[in-house]
Design a protein around this motif. Structure first.
Motif, short mmCIF file in Angstrom:
data_model
loop_
_atom_site.label_atom_id
_atom_site.label_comp_id
_atom_site.label_asym_id
_atom_site.label_seq_id
_atom_site.Cartn_x
_atom_site.Cartn_y
_atom_site.Cartn_z
N MET A 6 0.88 -1.21 -0.07
CA MET A 6 -0.14 -0.20 0.20
C MET A 6 0.87 1.27 -0.05
N GLN A 7 2.12 1.31 0.66
CA GLN A 7 3.04 2.45 0.69
C GLN A 7 3.42 2.60 -0.39
N PHE A 8 3.53 1.56 -1.22
CA PHE A 8 4.42 1.91 -2.76
C PHE A 8 3.23 2.71 -3.59
N VAL A 9 2.19 2.12 -3.57
CA VAL A 9 0.90 2.67 -4.34
C VAL A 9 0.74 4.27 -3.86
N ILE A 10 0.88 4.47 -2.75
CA ILE A 10 0.84 5.88 -2.18
C ILE A 10 1.90 6.65 -2.67
N ILE A 11 3.30 6.42 -2.66
CA ILE A 11 4.40 6.89 -3.05
C ILE A 11 4.29 7.36 -4.60
N ILE A 12 3.87 6.33 -5.37
CA ILE A 12 3.66 6.43 -6.79
C ILE A 12 2.83 7.49 -7.10
N MET A 13 1.70 7.52 -6.29
CA MET A 13 0.61 8.31 -6.79
C MET A 13 0.94 9.68 -6.31
N LEU A 14 1.71 9.87 -5.22
CA LEU A 14 2.24 11.25 -4.73
C LEU A 14 3.57 11.69 -6.09
N LEU A 15 4.08 10.77 -6.14
CA LEU A 15 5.22 11.32 -7.26
C LEU A 15 4.30 11.68 -8.61
N SER A 16 3.34 10.77 -9.22
CA SER A 16 2.69 11.16 -10.25
C SER A 16 2.05 12.59 -10.25
N ILE A 17 1.66 13.05 -8.91
CA ILE A 17 1.07 14.23 -8.65
C ILE A 17 1.85 15.19 -9.16
N PHE A 20 -10.56 -0.26 5.61
CA PHE A 20 -10.41 -1.77 5.43
C PHE A 20 -9.43 -2.03 6.40
N GLY A 21 -8.59 -1.36 7.07
CA GLY A 21 -7.30 -1.62 7.84
C GLY A 21 -6.04 -1.77 7.20
N TRP A 22 -6.05 -1.52 5.93
CA TRP A 22 -4.86 -1.65 5.21
C TRP A 22 -3.71 -0.76 5.72
N ILE A 23 -4.09 0.54 5.98
CA ILE A 23 -3.21 1.33 6.87
C ILE A 23 -3.87 1.93 8.09
N GLU A 24 -2.92 2.35 9.01
CA GLU A 24 -3.38 2.59 10.30
C GLU A 24 -2.72 3.67 10.69
#
Length: 66
Positions: free
Chosen positions: A1-12, A57-61
Protein backbone atom coordinates in the motif's frame (compact mmCIF):
# COMPACT_ATOMS: atom_id res chain seq x y z
CA UNK A 1 0.00 0.00 0.00
CA UNK A 2 2.86 2.37 0.77
CA UNK A 3 4.28 1.79 -2.70
CA UNK A 4 0.98 2.78 -4.34
CA UNK A 5 0.73 5.93 -2.21
CA UNK A 6 4.30 6.97 -3.05
CA UNK A 7 3.74 6.35 -6.78
CA UNK A 8 0.57 8.45 -6.71
CA UNK A 9 2.34 11.28 -4.88
CA UNK A 10 5.18 11.25 -7.41
CA UNK A 11 2.64 11.24 -10.25
CA UNK A 12 0.90 14.27 -8.72
CA UNK A 13 4.20 16.17 -8.50
CA UNK A 14 5.14 15.15 -12.05
CA UNK A 15 1.79 16.35 -13.37
CA UNK A 16 2.24 19.66 -11.57
CA UNK A 17 5.71 20.02 -13.10
CA UNK A 18 4.29 19.27 -16.54
CA UNK A 19 1.66 21.96 -16.07
CA UNK A 20 4.34 24.43 -15.00
CA UNK A 21 6.47 23.72 -18.06
CA UNK A 22 3.42 24.03 -20.31
CA UNK A 23 2.53 27.36 -18.71
CA UNK A 24 6.09 28.64 -19.15
CA UNK A 25 6.08 27.64 -22.83
CA UNK A 26 3.44 30.24 -23.66
CA UNK A 27 -0.26 30.61 -24.36
CA UNK A 28 -0.22 28.17 -27.27
CA UNK A 29 0.19 25.30 -24.79
CA UNK A 30 -2.68 26.26 -22.49
CA UNK A 31 -4.67 23.15 -23.45
CA UNK A 32 -1.80 20.91 -22.31
CA UNK A 33 -1.58 22.85 -19.06
CA UNK A 34 -5.30 22.43 -18.39
CA UNK A 35 -5.06 18.71 -19.12
CA UNK A 36 -2.08 18.34 -16.76
CA UNK A 37 -3.85 20.22 -13.98
CA UNK A 38 -7.00 18.14 -14.48
CA UNK A 39 -4.89 15.01 -14.21
CA UNK A 40 -3.31 16.33 -11.02
CA UNK A 41 -6.70 17.03 -9.46
CA UNK A 42 -7.98 13.58 -10.46
CA UNK A 43 -4.91 11.90 -8.96
CA UNK A 44 -5.27 13.94 -5.75
CA UNK A 45 -8.91 12.98 -5.35
CA UNK A 46 -8.05 9.36 -6.15
CA UNK A 47 -5.30 9.37 -3.53
CA UNK A 48 -7.67 10.82 -0.94
CA UNK A 49 -10.29 8.15 -1.69
CA UNK A 50 -7.59 5.45 -1.61
CA UNK A 51 -6.47 6.65 1.83
CA UNK A 52 -10.04 6.63 3.12
CA UNK A 53 -10.72 3.14 1.73
CA UNK A 54 -7.38 1.85 3.02
CA UNK A 55 -8.15 3.16 6.51
CA UNK A 56 -11.67 1.72 6.42
CA UNK A 57 -10.46 -1.77 5.49
CA UNK A 58 -7.47 -1.65 7.86
CA UNK A 59 -4.80 -1.60 5.13
CA UNK A 60 -3.28 1.51 6.70
CA UNK A 61 -3.39 2.64 10.30
CA UNK A 62 -2.77 6.09 11.77
CA UNK A 63 0.26 6.59 13.99
CA UNK A 64 -0.32 7.77 17.53
CA UNK A 65 1.82 10.50 19.04
CA UNK A 66 2.40 8.75 22.29
Amino acid sequence: MQFVIIIMLLSIVASLGHALSSMAAGPDRSRRMVRALTTRISLSVGLFVLLLVGYHFGWIEPHGSG
